[in-house]
Design a protein around this motif. Structure first.
Motif, mmCIF file in Angstrom:
data_model
loop_
_atom_site.group_PDB
_atom_site.id
_atom_site.type_symbol
_atom_site.label_atom_id
_atom_site.label_comp_id
_atom_site.label_asym_id
_atom_site.label_seq_id
_atom_site.Cartn_x
_atom_site.Cartn_y
_atom_site.Cartn_z
ATOM 1 N N GLN A 142 -51.999 -139.272 -27.961
ATOM 2 C CA GLN A 142 -51.133 -138.671 -28.993
ATOM 3 C C GLN A 142 -51.532 -137.215 -29.225
ATOM 4 O O GLN A 142 -50.673 -136.342 -29.375
ATOM 5 N N ASN A 143 -52.845 -136.962 -29.215
ATOM 6 C CA ASN A 143 -53.290 -135.568 -29.381
ATOM 7 C C ASN A 143 -52.801 -134.709 -28.225
ATOM 8 O O ASN A 143 -52.397 -133.568 -28.412
ATOM 9 N N HIS A 195 -50.163 -135.073 -26.579
ATOM 10 C CA HIS A 195 -48.744 -134.787 -26.812
ATOM 11 C C HIS A 195 -48.607 -133.540 -27.689
ATOM 12 O O HIS A 195 -47.850 -132.622 -27.384
ATOM 13 N N GLN A 196 -49.387 -133.534 -28.764
ATOM 14 C CA GLN A 196 -49.288 -132.421 -29.699
ATOM 15 C C GLN A 196 -49.660 -131.093 -29.025
ATOM 16 O O GLN A 196 -48.971 -130.079 -29.189
ATOM 17 N N LYS A 224 -46.990 -130.135 -26.517
ATOM 18 C CA LYS A 224 -45.762 -129.759 -27.226
ATOM 19 C C LYS A 224 -45.866 -128.326 -27.751
ATOM 20 O O LYS A 224 -44.897 -127.566 -27.697
ATOM 21 N N HIS A 257 -40.395 -135.501 -25.874
ATOM 22 C CA HIS A 257 -40.184 -136.694 -26.710
ATOM 23 C C HIS A 257 -39.469 -137.813 -25.974
ATOM 24 O O HIS A 257 -39.676 -138.978 -26.258
ATOM 25 N N ARG A 279 -40.966 -138.945 -37.762
ATOM 26 C CA ARG A 279 -42.146 -138.674 -36.925
ATOM 27 C C ARG A 279 -43.017 -139.926 -36.810
ATOM 28 O O ARG A 279 -43.491 -140.287 -35.747
ATOM 29 N N ARG A 300 -41.660 -142.238 -34.341
ATOM 30 C CA ARG A 300 -41.850 -141.767 -32.961
ATOM 31 C C ARG A 300 -43.279 -142.016 -32.482
ATOM 32 O O ARG A 300 -43.518 -142.433 -31.353
ATOM 33 N N ILE A 301 -44.219 -141.788 -33.406
ATOM 34 C CA ILE A 301 -45.631 -142.007 -33.038
ATOM 35 C C ILE A 301 -45.852 -143.493 -32.711
ATOM 36 O O ILE A 301 -46.463 -143.851 -31.708
ATOM 37 N N ARG A 321 -44.336 -144.327 -29.368
ATOM 38 C CA ARG A 321 -45.149 -143.847 -28.238
ATOM 39 C C ARG A 321 -46.332 -144.787 -27.973
ATOM 40 O O ARG A 321 -46.682 -145.062 -26.837
HETATM 41 C C1 G6P Z 1 -49.149 -136.860 -32.144
HETATM 42 C C2 G6P Z 1 -50.225 -136.130 -32.892
HETATM 43 C C3 G6P Z 1 -49.812 -135.893 -34.316
HETATM 44 C C4 G6P Z 1 -48.477 -135.179 -34.381
HETATM 45 C C5 G6P Z 1 -47.450 -135.960 -33.592
HETATM 46 C C6 G6P Z 1 -46.140 -135.197 -33.497
HETATM 47 O O1 G6P Z 1 -49.017 -138.146 -32.628
HETATM 48 O O2 G6P Z 1 -51.416 -136.898 -32.841
HETATM 49 O O3 G6P Z 1 -50.794 -135.102 -34.944
HETATM 50 O O4 G6P Z 1 -48.056 -135.030 -35.706
HETATM 51 O O5 G6P Z 1 -47.912 -136.178 -32.285
HETATM 52 O O6 G6P Z 1 -45.157 -136.086 -33.044
HETATM 53 P P1 G6P Z 1 -43.689 -135.614 -32.731
HETATM 54 O O7 G6P Z 1 -42.971 -136.813 -32.240
HETATM 55 O O8 G6P Z 1 -43.134 -135.045 -33.995
HETATM 56 O O9 G6P Z 1 -43.824 -134.548 -31.673
#
Ligand code: G6P
Ligand code: UDP
Length: 693
Positions: free
Chosen positions: A294-295, A297-298, A301, A501, A579, A582-583, A586
Motif C-alpha cells: 500500500q505504501n 502505491h502511495q 502515485k 487505481h 479511499r 479502495r484500500i 486492494r
Molecule cells: C495507500 C497508502 C495510504 C494512502 C492510500 C491512497 O493505502 O498506504 O497512505 O492514503 O494508499 O489510496 P488511493 O486509493 O486514494 O490512491
C-alpha cells in the motif's frame, strides 16, 4: 546475406532436464506474434522468463532453453560456460564441426538457466536443403521471402539435430522437449517424422488464425466451427505458417494451450483437442506486511501526480486527492486488446460523471506502442515547466525558512508579509505566467507517424475526449512502453501499475492476458473479460471475482453496446468508492496473488511433462494402463467470497477453500452459442492425473 533483423536472442528457446530414471531435455523454443518487434514486452516473454525459477528448482542444470544467438544482446544477457554434460558437449561439437556457431551459457535472469543459442546466419547455407526436406517429409511449403519462417525452419532443424545428437549420446536419460508457438513448431514436426527418442509437447499461446480472424471484423467465437481454415489462412497469406502450427499440433505426444478459451479455439482451428491447459503464472513477491505494498502505491502515485501536473499545466483545475488513475497497456492491437471498447466506455463514463457533478477526475492512460518520432514539444515543455516551478518553490521556501529563523533568533515575531521578498514574488509570478497556455492539454505524448490514420487518436476525436476543463475523464495516450529512463514519466511499467487505481483490459481476443494478472499480484484491481484466458480462469476459480477487485465484462453474450455500458458502469461504480474502500479492495486483490504464483501454476507444466513421458514410454511406468479414469476427483473448489465486505479478511481463510484441481481445464465454455454436445471440451487426461514426481 542472411537477414536477422527482429529476432531476439532468446526468442526461440528450449531446455533440457532429466526425470526419475528417465531424464532429459525439454526443448522450449518460443516466439511472439503479429506485428510486434520487441519480444521483451509481450506475454510469451513473460511466460518463458518467469517460469525459469520453478523449472530450475525442479531440474537444476538439466534444464536448458534454446534459441537464436543475437549477438547484440547476448554478451550482456548470457554468461558463456562449458557444458558439463558429455552428451550435450558432444552434440554441440558435432554441430559446430559443420560450421554452425553455437553459444552455450547461462541466461542471466532469476534461476540462471542454461541456454544453447544458435547463430542462425551461420546455418543459412543449409536453408534450401532444409526447405526441400520439410516439403518432402511433412508437405509444408515455404515461400522464398518470409524471413521469419526461414528463421523458424533453420532453428527447427538445428533443434532437431541437437536433440538427435543428445539422444544418441545419452541413452540412459529420457528427453522431454517442449515447443512453444508455431515458430518453434518445426522441431516438433521433425522429432515425429524422424522418430527421435524424445517425448514432445507443443504449446500454443494463441492460434495464428485466431489472432488474424479476431483482428478483422469477424464474429469469431460463434463461427469457430464453420471456418474453412485452409482458405482463411490462404486469404491472409499465412498458409505456410498455419501448416507449421497445425503439423506441430498433430505431431506431439501432448498438445496444450494456456486457457480454456484458447483450447476451445484450438480444437476448431487446429483440429486437435488440447490435452490440457497450462495457465500462465508469475513469481509473486510477498511483502511481510500488507501495508508495504500500500505504501508503494502511495509513492508511485506521487510520481504519476507529478507527471500529471506537468501534462495538464494551465488546465490543472482538478483535485489530486480526488483523482483516479485508470490505464490500459499492451501491444497495439486496437480491436483485440479492446482499446476501442475502453475509449468508448471512457466517453460514457465522462458523461455520467459530468451528469452527477462528480468531484472525481479520472486520468485514463493508454500505453500501446505505435510508430512515433519523439516526445512532443508540448509534453516536454509541460514537464520542464513543472520542474522549474518546483525548483523555484524549493528555493523560495528555503529563503523563507532562513528569514524566519533569523527574525526569531533576533527576538522578532515573524509577520506573514515579511516572509516573501519582492524578488521572490516576481520569480513566482514569472513561473505562474509560464504555466498559462491557450491550447488544451495534449491527448498524446509523442509525435505520431500516422497521426491521421491512428485508430486511437481517431476514436478519441470521434468521442470528443479532448481534455477540456470540464471533462471529468482526461486521457493520456503514451504510444511507447514505459521505462525508468523515459524523460517524461520516468517510471518503469511495474512502478506505474502500482501507482494506478484500476487496470482496464476489455480484450476481445486474449488467450491469457498477463496485464490484469500483473495488476492482481501488485494489489491493483482490474477489469478483464470473459473472452480472456485470465478472466475465465478467475471466473472458474472465484465465487465472486468482483469482491476481489476483478471485474469481468461479458463480451460473450452481451452486444458490444451492452458490454460498453457494463464497462462504463464498473468504472463509474469504482469512482464512487471512498479511499477506505479502495484500500480494502486492494488488500483483497493482492491476496489473490497466491493462485497466480508459478509455485501453483507450474504444477500443470509438471503434469504435461509427466503425461508426455507416459505416452512416449508407456512401458517404463508400472501403471501403464494410464487412463486416469479412477484418479479424477470432481473438484469444483472456488475461492469463496471474502468473509467481510468491505472489511479486510484474514489472510489464509479464503485460500483454504481453494482447490488445486480447479486449476485445470474446465469442462465447458458456458455462453458460447451453437455448441454441439460432442464438441464441448471434456476434462482432458491431464486433469485426471495425480500430481507427478
Ligand atoms: C495507500 C497508502 C495510504 C494512502 C492510500 C491512497 O493505502 O498506504 O497512505 O492514503 O494508499 O489510496 P488511493 O486509493 O486514494 O490512491
Ligand atoms: N508490458 C511491458 N511494458 C509496458 C506494458 C506492458 O513490459 O509498458 C508487458 C507486460 O508486463 C506483460 C506483457 O507486456 O507481461 C503483455 O502481455 P499480455 O499477456 O497482456 O499480452 P500479449 O502480448 O501476450 O498479447
Amino acid at each position: 546475406a542472411y537477414h536477422l533483423d527482429g529476432i531476439h536472442m532468446l526468442r526461440l528457446m528450449s531446455w533440457t532436464y532429466s526425470v526419475l530414471r528417465l531424464a532429459g531435455l525439454i526443448w522450449h523454443p518460443y516466439s511472439n506474434n503479429l506485428k510486434h518487434n520487441n519480444d521483451q514486452e509481450c506475454g510469451i516473454y513473460t511466460v518463458i522468463k518467469t517460469k525459469v525459477p520453478v523449472t530450475v528448482q525442479e531440474y537444476g542444470d538439466r534444464y536448458h532453453l534454446t534459441g537464436p544467438w543475437n549477438r547484440f544482446s547476448a554478451h550482456v544477457e548470457v554468461e558463456e560456460i562449458e557444458p558439463e554434460s558429455p552428451a550435450i558437449e558432444a552434440a554441440i561439437r558435432t554441430i559446430t564441426e559443420q560450421g554452425i556457431q553455437v553459444l552455450y551459457g547461462r541466461w542471466l535472469i532469476d534461476g540462471a538457466p542454461r541456454v544453447v543459442l544458435f547463430d542462425i546466419g551461420s546455418a543459412a547455407y543449409k536453408l534450401d536443403e532444409w526447405k526441400g526436406d520439410l516439403w518432402r517429409v511433412a508437405g509444408i511449403p515455404s515461400p522464398p521471402h518470409d524471413i521469419e519462417t526461414n528463421d523458424a525452419i533453420i532453428l527447427g532443424y538445428l533443434n532437431a539435430w541437437l536433440l538427435d545428437e543428445v539422444a544418441k549420446n545419452d541413452t540412459e536419460h529420457a528427453i522431454i522437449a517442449q515447443f512453444h508457438e508455431w515458430q518453434a513448431g518445426i522441431g516438433a514436426v521433425l522429432c515425429n517424422k524422424r522418430k527421435l527418442d524424445v517425448a514432445t509437447i507443443f504449446t500454443t499461446h494463441a492460434t495464428l488464425l485466431g489472432r488474424y480472424l479476431c483482428a478483422g471484423n469477424v464474429d469469431f467465437y460463434n463461427n469457430l466451427r464453420h471456418f474453412n481454415v485452409d482458405e482463411e489462412a490462404g486469404k491472409r497469406g499465412i498458409y505456410h505458417r498455419y501448416c507449421i502450427e497445425r503439423a506441430a499440433t498433430h505431431c506431439v505426444d501432448v498438445f496444450t494451450t494456456v486457457s480454456n478459451i484458447t483450447a476451445y479455439e484450438a480444437e476448431f482451428l487446429l483440429k486437435r483437442k488440447p490435452d490440457g491447459v497450462l495457465p500462465n503464472g508469475l513469481n509473486v513477491v510477498k511483502f511481510s506486511a500488507t501495508h508495504e505494498f500500500q505504501n508503494l502505491h502511495q509513492v508511485a502515485k506521487e510520481r504519476i501526480n507529478h507527471f500529471v501536473r506537468g501534462h495538464f499545466y494551465g488546465h490543472y483545475n482538478f483535485d489530486m486527492e480526488k483523482t483516479l488513475y485508470f490505464f490500459t497497456a499492451g501491444r497495439y492491437e486496437y480491436r483485440n486488446k479492446g482499446i476501442d471498447m475502453y475509449i468508448e466506455s471512457l466517453a460514457r463514463l465522462n458523461s455520467r460523471l459530468k451528469a452527477c457533478n462528480s468531484p472525481v477526475t479520472v486520468v485514463a492512460f493508454i500505453i500501446a506502442p505505435a510508430k512515433v518520432n519523439s516526445f512532443t514539444v508540448e509534453t516536454l515543455k509541460g514537464q520542464a515547466l513543472i520542474k522549474q516551478l518546483e525548483g523555484s518553490v524549493e528555493d523560495v521556501s528555503a529563503r523563507i525558512g532562513k528569514r524566519i529563523f533569523e527574525m526569531a533568533a533576533r527576538g522578532h515575531e515573524p509577520q506573514a508579509e515579511d516572509l516573501l521578498t519582492e524578488q521572490d514574488r516576481i520569480l513566482l509570478k514569472r513561473r505562474v505566467f509560464a504555466l498559462k497556455r491557450d491550447s488544451l492539454p495534449p491527448i498524446v505524448t509523442h509525435n505520431m507517424v500516422d497521426d491521421h490514420e491512428d485508430p486511437v487518436l481517431g476514436q478519441l476525436r470521434a468521442v470528443r475526449l479532448f481534455n477540456n476543463d470540464d471533462d471529468r475523464v482526461k486521457v493520456v495516450f503514451h504510444p511507447e512502453f514505459l521505462n525508468a529512463n523515459n524523460p517524461v514519466m520516468g517510471l518503469d511499467y511495474e512502478e506505474f501499475i502500482r501507482g494506478t487505481h484500476l487496470g482496464v483490459f476489455p480484450s476481445w481476443y486474449e488467450p491469457w492476458g498477463y496485464t490484469p494478472a500483473e495488476c492482481t499480484v501488485m494489489g491493483v484491481p482490474s477489469v478483464t473479460t470473459n473472452l480472456s484466458g485470465f478472466g475465465c480462469f478467475m471466473e472458474d476459480n472465484i465465487v465472486n471475482p468482483e469482491d476481489y477487485g476483478i471485474y469481468i465484462v461479458d463480451r460473450r453474450l452481451k452486444s458490444a453496446d451492452e458490454s460498453m455500458d457494463q464497462l462504463a458502469g464498473f468504472m463509474f461504480d469504482f469512482c464512487q468508492k471512498t479511499r477506505r474502500q479502495r484500500i480494502n479492495q486492494r488488500n483483497r486483490t493482492e491476496r489473490l496473488s497466491d493462485i497466480l504464483d508459478w509455485k501453483r501454476m507450474g504444477i500443470e507444466y509438471m503434469k504435461a511433462r509427466q503425461c508426455a513421458l507416459r505416452r512416449c514410454y508407456p512401458d517404463a511406468f508400472d501403471d501403464a494402463d494410464f487412463s486416469g479414469e479412477n484418479e479424477a476427483e470432481d473438484h469444483h473448489g472456488k475461492l469463496s467470497r471474502p468473509q467481510s465486505i468491505p472489511g479486510t479478511p484474514r489472510m489464509g481463510d479464503d485460500l483454504a477453500t481453494y482447490d488445486l484441481a480447479a486449476l485445470s481445464i474446465s469442462s465447458e465454455l458456458p455462453g458460447i452459442k451453437d455448441q454441439d454436445e460432442d464438441n464441448d471440451l471434456r476434462p482432458p487426461i491431464l486433469l485426471k492425473m495425480k500430481s507427478p514426481l
